[in-house]
Design a protein around this motif. Structure first.
Motif, PDB file in Angstrom:
ATOM      1  N   LEU A  41       0.842  -1.190   0.000  1.00 60.93           N
ATOM      2  CA  LEU A  41       0.000   0.000   0.000  1.00 60.93           C
ATOM      3  C   LEU A  41       0.880   1.243   0.000  1.00 60.93           C
ATOM      4  O   LEU A  41       1.687   1.446   0.911  1.00 60.93           O
ATOM      5  CB  LEU A  41      -0.900  -0.006   1.236  1.00 60.93           C
ATOM      6  N   TYR A  42       0.727   2.081  -1.030  1.00 65.17           N
ATOM      7  CA  TYR A  42       1.479   3.326  -1.155  1.00 65.17           C
ATOM      8  C   TYR A  42       0.514   4.499  -1.008  1.00 65.17           C
ATOM      9  O   TYR A  42      -0.631   4.438  -1.476  1.00 65.17           O
ATOM     10  CB  TYR A  42       2.171   3.443  -2.514  1.00 65.17           C
ATOM     11  N   LEU A  43       0.998   5.582  -0.403  1.00 67.52           N
ATOM     12  CA  LEU A  43       0.178   6.758  -0.133  1.00 67.52           C
ATOM     13  C   LEU A  43       0.884   8.005  -0.645  1.00 67.52           C
ATOM     14  O   LEU A  43       2.026   8.277  -0.261  1.00 67.52           O
ATOM     15  CB  LEU A  43      -0.063   6.873   1.379  1.00 67.52           C
ATOM     16  N   GLU A  44       0.215   8.774  -1.524  1.00 68.09           N
ATOM     17  CA  GLU A  44       0.761  10.064  -1.965  1.00 68.09           C
ATOM     18  C   GLU A  44       0.052  11.182  -1.219  1.00 68.09           C
ATOM     19  O   GLU A  44      -1.176  11.294  -1.258  1.00 68.09           O
ATOM     20  CB  GLU A  44       0.609  10.271  -3.472  1.00 68.09           C
ATOM     21  N   LEU A  45       0.822  12.040  -0.585  1.00 66.08           N
ATOM     22  CA  LEU A  45       0.283  13.162   0.172  1.00 66.08           C
ATOM     23  C   LEU A  45       0.393  14.439  -0.652  1.00 66.08           C
ATOM     24  O   LEU A  45       1.501  14.883  -0.966  1.00 66.08           O
ATOM     25  CB  LEU A  45       1.041  13.320   1.493  1.00 66.08           C
ATOM     26  N   GLY A  46      -0.753  15.027  -1.013  1.00 70.04           N
ATOM     27  CA  GLY A  46      -0.755  16.219  -1.842  1.00 70.04           C
ATOM     28  C   GLY A  46      -0.534  15.865  -3.299  1.00 70.04           C
ATOM     29  O   GLY A  46       0.491  16.206  -3.888  1.00 70.04           O
ATOM     30  N   CYS A  47      -1.515  15.205  -3.904  1.00 72.10           N
ATOM     31  CA  CYS A  47      -1.338  14.671  -5.268  1.00 72.10           C
ATOM     32  C   CYS A  47      -1.475  15.723  -6.354  1.00 72.10           C
ATOM     33  O   CYS A  47      -1.131  15.478  -7.509  1.00 72.10           O
ATOM     34  CB  CYS A  47      -2.317  13.535  -5.522  1.00 72.10           C
ATOM     35  N   GLY A  48      -2.005  16.919  -6.013  1.00 72.22           N
ATOM     36  CA  GLY A  48      -2.142  17.962  -7.027  1.00 72.22           C
ATOM     37  C   GLY A  48      -2.993  17.508  -8.194  1.00 72.22           C
ATOM     38  O   GLY A  48      -4.046  16.895  -8.021  1.00 72.22           O
ATOM     39  N   LYS A  49      -2.519  17.799  -9.395  1.00 73.05           N
ATOM     40  CA  LYS A  49      -3.273  17.486 -10.608  1.00 73.05           C
ATOM     41  C   LYS A  49      -3.136  16.033 -11.052  1.00 73.05           C
ATOM     42  O   LYS A  49      -3.673  15.650 -12.089  1.00 73.05           O
ATOM     43  CB  LYS A  49      -2.842  18.415 -11.740  1.00 73.05           C
ATOM     44  N   GLY A  50      -2.418  15.240 -10.285  1.00 72.43           N
ATOM     45  CA  GLY A  50      -2.363  13.807 -10.579  1.00 72.43           C
ATOM     46  C   GLY A  50      -1.245  13.362 -11.493  1.00 72.43           C
ATOM     47  O   GLY A  50      -1.272  12.235 -11.987  1.00 72.43           O
ATOM     48  N   MET A  74      -8.281  20.266  -7.459  1.00 67.48           N
ATOM     49  CA  MET A  74      -7.080  19.506  -7.785  1.00 67.48           C
ATOM     50  C   MET A  74      -7.413  18.028  -7.931  1.00 67.48           C
ATOM     51  O   MET A  74      -6.973  17.360  -8.878  1.00 67.48           O
ATOM     52  CB  MET A  74      -6.020  19.689  -6.688  1.00 67.48           C
ATOM     53  N   LEU A  75      -8.181  17.511  -6.989  1.00 68.60           N
ATOM     54  CA  LEU A  75      -8.497  16.087  -7.023  1.00 68.60           C
ATOM     55  C   LEU A  75      -9.348  15.742  -8.244  1.00 68.60           C
ATOM     56  O   LEU A  75      -9.227  14.656  -8.809  1.00 68.60           O
ATOM     57  CB  LEU A  75      -9.207  15.673  -5.741  1.00 68.60           C
ATOM     58  N   GLY A  76     -10.200  16.684  -8.661  1.00 68.98           N
ATOM     59  CA  GLY A  76     -10.982  16.459  -9.875  1.00 68.98           C
ATOM     60  C   GLY A  76     -10.091  16.313 -11.096  1.00 68.98           C
ATOM     61  O   GLY A  76     -10.323  15.442 -11.951  1.00 68.98           O
ATOM     62  N   LEU A  77      -9.054  17.137 -11.183  1.00 67.13           N
ATOM     63  CA  LEU A  77      -8.103  17.030 -12.298  1.00 67.13           C
ATOM     64  C   LEU A  77      -7.327  15.723 -12.212  1.00 67.13           C
ATOM     65  O   LEU A  77      -7.077  15.070 -13.238  1.00 67.13           O
ATOM     66  CB  LEU A  77      -7.143  18.217 -12.282  1.00 67.13           C
ATOM     67  N   ALA A  84      -7.886   8.791 -17.733  1.00 64.80           N
ATOM     68  CA  ALA A  84      -7.231   8.785 -19.048  1.00 64.80           C
ATOM     69  C   ALA A  84      -6.102   7.763 -19.093  1.00 64.80           C
ATOM     70  O   ALA A  84      -5.918   7.062 -20.101  1.00 64.80           O
ATOM     71  CB  ALA A  84      -6.705  10.180 -19.379  1.00 64.80           C
ATOM     72  N   ALA A  85      -5.350   7.660 -17.999  1.00 59.78           N
ATOM     73  CA  ALA A  85      -4.239   6.707 -17.957  1.00 59.78           C
ATOM     74  C   ALA A  85      -4.735   5.272 -18.018  1.00 59.78           C
ATOM     75  O   ALA A  85      -4.202   4.445 -18.768  1.00 59.78           O
ATOM     76  CB  ALA A  85      -3.422   6.934 -16.682  1.00 59.78           C
ATOM     77  N   TYR A  86      -5.756   4.963 -17.233  1.00 60.12           N
ATOM     78  CA  TYR A  86      -6.312   3.612 -17.261  1.00 60.12           C
ATOM     79  C   TYR A  86      -6.916   3.292 -18.630  1.00 60.12           C
ATOM     80  O   TYR A  86      -6.770   2.168 -19.142  1.00 60.12           O
ATOM     81  CB  TYR A  86      -7.383   3.459 -16.185  1.00 60.12           C
ATOM     82  N   ALA A  87      -7.602   4.265 -19.233  1.00 64.07           N
ATOM     83  CA  ALA A  87      -8.216   4.038 -20.544  1.00 64.07           C
ATOM     84  C   ALA A  87      -7.154   3.765 -21.596  1.00 64.07           C
ATOM     85  O   ALA A  87      -7.301   2.869 -22.438  1.00 64.07           O
ATOM     86  CB  ALA A  87      -9.065   5.240 -20.938  1.00 64.07           C
ATOM     87  N   ALA A  88      -6.070   4.540 -21.568  1.00 67.19           N
ATOM     88  CA  ALA A  88      -4.998   4.361 -22.552  1.00 67.19           C
ATOM     89  C   ALA A  88      -4.344   2.987 -22.409  1.00 67.19           C
ATOM     90  O   ALA A  88      -3.930   2.372 -23.401  1.00 67.19           O
ATOM     91  CB  ALA A  88      -3.951   5.463 -22.399  1.00 67.19           C
ATOM     92  N   ALA A  89      -4.249   2.516 -21.164  1.00 68.91           N
ATOM     93  CA  ALA A  89      -3.642   1.209 -20.912  1.00 68.91           C
ATOM     94  C   ALA A  89      -4.648   0.079 -21.007  1.00 68.91           C
ATOM     95  O   ALA A  89      -4.275  -1.086 -20.872  1.00 68.91           O
ATOM     96  CB  ALA A  89      -2.992   1.203 -19.539  1.00 68.91           C
ATOM     97  N   GLN A  90      -5.923   0.426 -21.211  1.00 69.89           N
ATOM     98  CA  GLN A  90      -7.015  -0.548 -21.265  1.00 69.89           C
ATOM     99  C   GLN A  90      -7.021  -1.432 -20.014  1.00 69.89           C
ATOM    100  O   GLN A  90      -7.112  -2.657 -20.092  1.00 69.89           O
ATOM    101  CB  GLN A  90      -6.907  -1.394 -22.541  1.00 69.89           C
ATOM    102  N   GLN A  91      -6.930  -0.769 -18.870  1.00 67.84           N
ATOM    103  CA  GLN A  91      -6.932  -1.470 -17.595  1.00 67.84           C
ATOM    104  C   GLN A  91      -8.024  -0.894 -16.698  1.00 67.84           C
ATOM    105  O   GLN A  91      -8.323   0.295 -16.755  1.00 67.84           O
ATOM    106  CB  GLN A  91      -5.577  -1.321 -16.899  1.00 67.84           C
ATOM    107  N   PRO A  92      -8.625  -1.718 -15.853  1.00 64.92           N
ATOM    108  CA  PRO A  92      -9.629  -1.210 -14.909  1.00 64.92           C
ATOM    109  C   PRO A  92      -8.959  -0.446 -13.772  1.00 64.92           C
ATOM    110  O   PRO A  92      -7.819  -0.738 -13.394  1.00 64.92           O
ATOM    111  CB  PRO A  92     -10.304  -2.490 -14.398  1.00 64.92           C
ATOM    112  N   ALA A  93      -9.661   0.529 -13.228  1.00 63.26           N
ATOM    113  CA  ALA A  93      -9.124   1.340 -12.122  1.00 63.26           C
ATOM    114  C   ALA A  93      -9.361   0.628 -10.802  1.00 63.26           C
ATOM    115  O   ALA A  93     -10.199   1.036  -9.988  1.00 63.26           O
ATOM    116  CB  ALA A  93      -9.775   2.718 -12.142  1.00 63.26           C
TER     117      ALA A  93
END
Length: 220
Positions: A41-50, A74-77, A84-93
């Protein structure tokens, strides 16, 4: 950094299957929210625009990741970038959760039972004025909170010299051992680096990226 209000952000987040509306309710139960709860389990603190999390979910498919930010804009972005990343990789989120949360109160949302294997802090606000330094994500009052649930490493990147040097002092004072550090990440040869939007911008401006890895000392 100021960001304009985005009316679409809140409703999009509320409709997002990997958005967590009440993170405090999952304290001690974060691992159970993933389809593979036994994964790291990894945690990013302050992810900004992702920029980082949208790369990490694909770079680490066998890791469950959580990204927090205090602003829904920010979280919406970040949510859109993840989709978009999951779609490009054709992977489920399936290996990500995102939530709005004030990291100053991180202990209200994460417990020792959550066993976070790695924390990422990428280009957080340096808060240079003395009266504001306690707001830093690497300030001792934050580092002591992380120790309660961090079982592995803290990875920290910044362009700010003062923040980096003072964090090097904060960490051992709070019972962390620094296992790696560089004041020029891109010239260091360190391979496992995912470049963020801020990182590229700062590098283009000629700023050197500072980076370290630390872990809590075994107090047993």
């Amino acid at each position: 950094m100021r960001i304009r209000h985005k009316a679409w952000a809140k409703p999009e987040l509320e409709a997002c299957p990997f958005y967590v509306p009440e993170p405090k309710t999952l304290r001690g139960h974060w691992r159970e929210q993933f389809s593979q709860p036994g994964c790291p389990l990894y945690l990013e603190l302050g992810c900004g625009k992702g920029g980082w999390i949208s790369q990490a979910v694909l770079q680490y498919p066998q890791v469950n990741l959580i990204a927090l930010d205090i602003k829904n804009e920010m979280l919406g972005l970040a949510k859109r970038k993840l989709e978009a990343a999951y779609a490009a990789a054709q992977q489920p989120a399936e290996n990500v959760k995102i939530a709005i949360f004030n990291i100053s109160y991180i202990s209200d949302a994460f417990a020792p039972e959550d066993r976070v294997d790695r924390i990422y802090i990428n280009f957080c606000n340096p808060w240079p004025r003395p009266k504001h330094k306690k707001r830093r994500l690497t300030h001792p009052r934050q580092l002591m909170q992380y120790k309660a649930f961090l079982t592995g490493e803290l990875w920290f990147k910044t362009d700010d010299d003062e923040l980096f040097e003072e964090t090097l002092e904060y960490l051992p004072a709070c019972g962390y051992r620094i296992t790696y550090q560089t004041r020029d990440l891109h010239a260091s040869g360190f391979a496992e680096n995912l470049e963020t939007e801020h990182e590229k911008m700062f590098t283009d401006e000629g700023k050197r990226i500072k980076f370290l890895i630390a872990q809590p000392e075994d107090e047993t």
